[in-house]
Design a protein around this motif. Structure first.
Motif, PDB file in Angstrom:
ATOM      1  N   LEU A 297     114.605  44.661  29.392  1.00 48.23           N
ATOM      2  CA  LEU A 297     114.393  45.435  30.607  1.00 48.23           C
ATOM      3  C   LEU A 297     112.935  45.873  30.738  1.00 48.23           C
ATOM      4  N   ALA A 298     112.368  46.402  29.657  1.00 46.74           N
ATOM      5  CA  ALA A 298     110.980  46.860  29.709  1.00 46.74           C
ATOM      6  C   ALA A 298     110.014  45.699  29.954  1.00 46.74           C
ATOM      7  N   SER A 299     110.233  44.576  29.288  1.00 47.96           N
ATOM      8  CA  SER A 299     109.360  43.416  29.474  1.00 47.96           C
ATOM      9  C   SER A 299     109.511  42.826  30.868  1.00 47.96           C
ATOM     10  N   GLY A 300     110.733  42.819  31.398  1.00 51.57           N
ATOM     11  CA  GLY A 300     110.935  42.313  32.752  1.00 51.57           C
ATOM     12  C   GLY A 300     110.167  43.111  33.784  1.00 51.57           C
ATOM     13  N   ILE A 301     110.166  44.431  33.649  1.00 52.86           N
ATOM     14  CA  ILE A 301     109.406  45.264  34.588  1.00 52.86           C
ATOM     15  C   ILE A 301     107.910  45.047  34.410  1.00 52.86           C
ATOM     16  N   ALA A 302     107.466  44.841  33.174  1.00 50.01           N
ATOM     17  CA  ALA A 302     106.048  44.569  32.930  1.00 50.01           C
ATOM     18  C   ALA A 302     105.628  43.237  33.553  1.00 50.01           C
ATOM     19  N   VAL A 303     106.463  42.220  33.448  1.00 49.40           N
ATOM     20  CA  VAL A 303     106.157  40.926  34.065  1.00 49.40           C
ATOM     21  C   VAL A 303     106.115  41.059  35.580  1.00 49.40           C
ATOM     22  N   TRP A 304     107.057  41.787  36.130  1.00 45.27           N
ATOM     23  CA  TRP A 304     107.070  42.004  37.585  1.00 45.27           C
ATOM     24  C   TRP A 304     105.783  42.691  38.038  1.00 45.27           C
ATOM     25  N   ALA A 305     105.304  43.673  37.287  1.00 45.63           N
ATOM     26  CA  ALA A 305     104.068  44.363  37.642  1.00 45.63           C
ATOM     27  C   ALA A 305     102.858  43.442  37.501  1.00 45.63           C
ATOM     28  N   ALA A 306     102.876  42.553  36.494  1.00 44.95           N
ATOM     29  CA  ALA A 306     101.761  41.626  36.318  1.00 44.95           C
ATOM     30  C   ALA A 306     101.682  40.621  37.453  1.00 44.95           C
ATOM     31  N   VAL A 307     102.843  40.121  37.894  1.00 44.89           N
ATOM     32  CA  VAL A 307     102.859  39.155  38.998  1.00 44.89           C
ATOM     33  C   VAL A 307     102.420  39.808  40.301  1.00 44.89           C
ATOM     34  N   ARG A 308     102.841  41.041  40.532  1.00 45.01           N
ATOM     35  CA  ARG A 308     102.475  41.733  41.769  1.00 45.01           C
ATOM     36  C   ARG A 308     101.086  42.367  41.712  1.00 45.01           C
ATOM     37  N   GLY A 309     100.529  42.489  40.513  1.00 47.86           N
ATOM     38  CA  GLY A 309      99.210  43.099  40.386  1.00 47.86           C
ATOM     39  C   GLY A 309      99.234  44.604  40.493  1.00 47.86           C
ATOM     40  N   PHE A 310     100.257  45.244  39.925  1.00 48.91           N
ATOM     41  CA  PHE A 310     100.371  46.690  39.979  1.00 48.91           C
ATOM     42  C   PHE A 310      99.824  47.317  38.710  1.00 48.91           C
ATOM     43  N   GLY A 311      99.461  48.593  38.799  1.00 52.53           N
ATOM     44  CA  GLY A 311      99.117  49.387  37.634  1.00 52.53           C
ATOM     45  C   GLY A 311      98.003  48.790  36.799  1.00 52.53           C
TER      46      GLY A 311
END
Length: 363
Positions: A297-311
């Motif tokens: 779950l934590a890694s999935g959210i991190a990947v989603w943020a990396a693809v979207r360019g967040f944070g």
């Protein structure tokens, strides 16, 4: 010796008397060459049939059903690999081949660990079907599919060399799957795949390093995150059924982890370390069955943020983003699985001490 020891010896004698018989009981009149031998419970040769001289096809039926099961397993593994790959390609960052996370590597490694390396034709065929439409040439697709097949096979050989157990119930197993299975084993696919894209002209030579880094990151992440999760599905929770209190605790844990992870990777502040508090909670209370889905779950959210360019992924080059993502995921996997393995070893050590104390009391 107490009553406990006497009863054990009596049960052992009964077990041995049922499983073993003296050769002198045989009716062929031969002398025994050893004190005891196991007597087969089924005849060595089938009796002659009475229905017109037909011979029963039992062994052939068994071989036929075993072959069908093998083919069905390969088909299921290949379809699972293909489906996960199609979903992952939607996150591609370089051309349409290189993604920040590649779950098929974890699926391939788990299939090799569970069913053996004979599953390689299914992995190779599925990898070629996935890469053929998006590769610059059929030869490049064949090279990429070969790397996707060889890499988990190399990881399997490395894990077997160190005595890896798929249960991930020892500290050495957690260290092996992180170091050998993910970080070292996935070097093969990243090198072959990036070289194939560079030689075919799909990726310029100046971008070879960043392409290789993203490829290796995605493959390693697929092993780090998805392989332990899939392996945890076959483990059983010690102590029987789960109580409602523990279910409520698990719900609160994963809900809190999702909220904190989302907030951490949407913020520009460096607060991603708050996630590790929930990962430690999951490993401490639920061992691998809680640590593996929490890390996913934590890694999935991190990947989603990396693809979207967040944070933390809002600025920087592609290589810098992948380094940041890889460091976080390695820390997530390492802390989760290592802590879970330590807790499992501790629980087993305490159980062994309690059993030894009970045995001493009965003597």
């Amino acid at each position: 010796m107490g009553k406990r020891g006497w009863g054990w010896r009596a049960v052992e004698r009964v077990r041995l008397s049922r499983a073993w018989r003296p050769r002198s009981h045989l009716t062929d009149g031969t002398e025994p060459s050893a004190p005891f031998t196991r007597v087969a419970t089924e005849p060595l040769m089938p009796e002659a049939p009475e229905n017109g001289g037909r011979v029963a096809q039992g062994p052939w039926r068994h071989r036929h059903s075993a072959l069908l099961r093998e083919l069905f397993t390969m088909l299921l593994v290949g379809l699972t690999y293909w489906g996960a790959a199609e979903l992952s390609l939607r996150l591609a960052l370089v051309e349409r081949n290189v993604t920040p996370v590649w779950p098929p590597t974890g699926i391939a490694l788990v299939s090799f660990l569970v069913f053996g390396p004979r599953m390689w034709p299914a992995i190779a065929a599925a990898a070629f079907v996935v890469n053929a439409p998006i590769s610059p040439s059929p030869l490049a697709a064949l090279a990429i599919a070969s790397g996707n097949t060889l890499s988990p096979l190399v990881a399997l050989l490395l894990l077997r060399r160190v005595g890896f157990r798929p249960e991930l119930d020892r500290l050495r197993d957690a260290l092996a799957i992180v170091g050998l299975g993910a970080l070292v084993g996935m070097l093969v696919s990243a090198t072959i795949g990036s070289t194939a894209l560079a030689l075919s002209g799909a990726v310029p030579l100046a971008a070879y390093g960043s392409t290789w880094a993203v490829w290796w990151t995605g493959d390693a992440m697929g092993v780090l995150v998805f392989a332990p999760f899939l392996l945890s599905l076959g483990t059983r929770r010690p102590g029987g059924a789960t109580s409602w209190l523990r279910r409520i605790e698990a719900a609160v844990l994963f809900l809190g982890l999702a909220v904190v992870s989302y907030a951490a990777f949407r913020s520009r502040l460096e607060i991603q370390y708050l996630v590790f508090l929930f990962l430690g909670w999951a490993a401490w209370r639920f061992e691998l069955r809680g640590a593996a889905p929490a890390a996913l779950l934590a890694s999935g959210i991190a990947v989603w943020a990396a693809v979207r360019g967040f944070g933390p992924f809002e600025q920087g080059t592609l290589f810098e983003k992948m380094v940041t993502l890889q460091v976080f995921n390695v820390g997530t996997a390492f802390s989760s699985f290592v802590f879970a393995a330590v807790m499992t070893e501790r629980r087993r050590a305490r159980a062994a001490l309690s059993l030894a104390a009970l045995e001493l009391e009965d003597r």
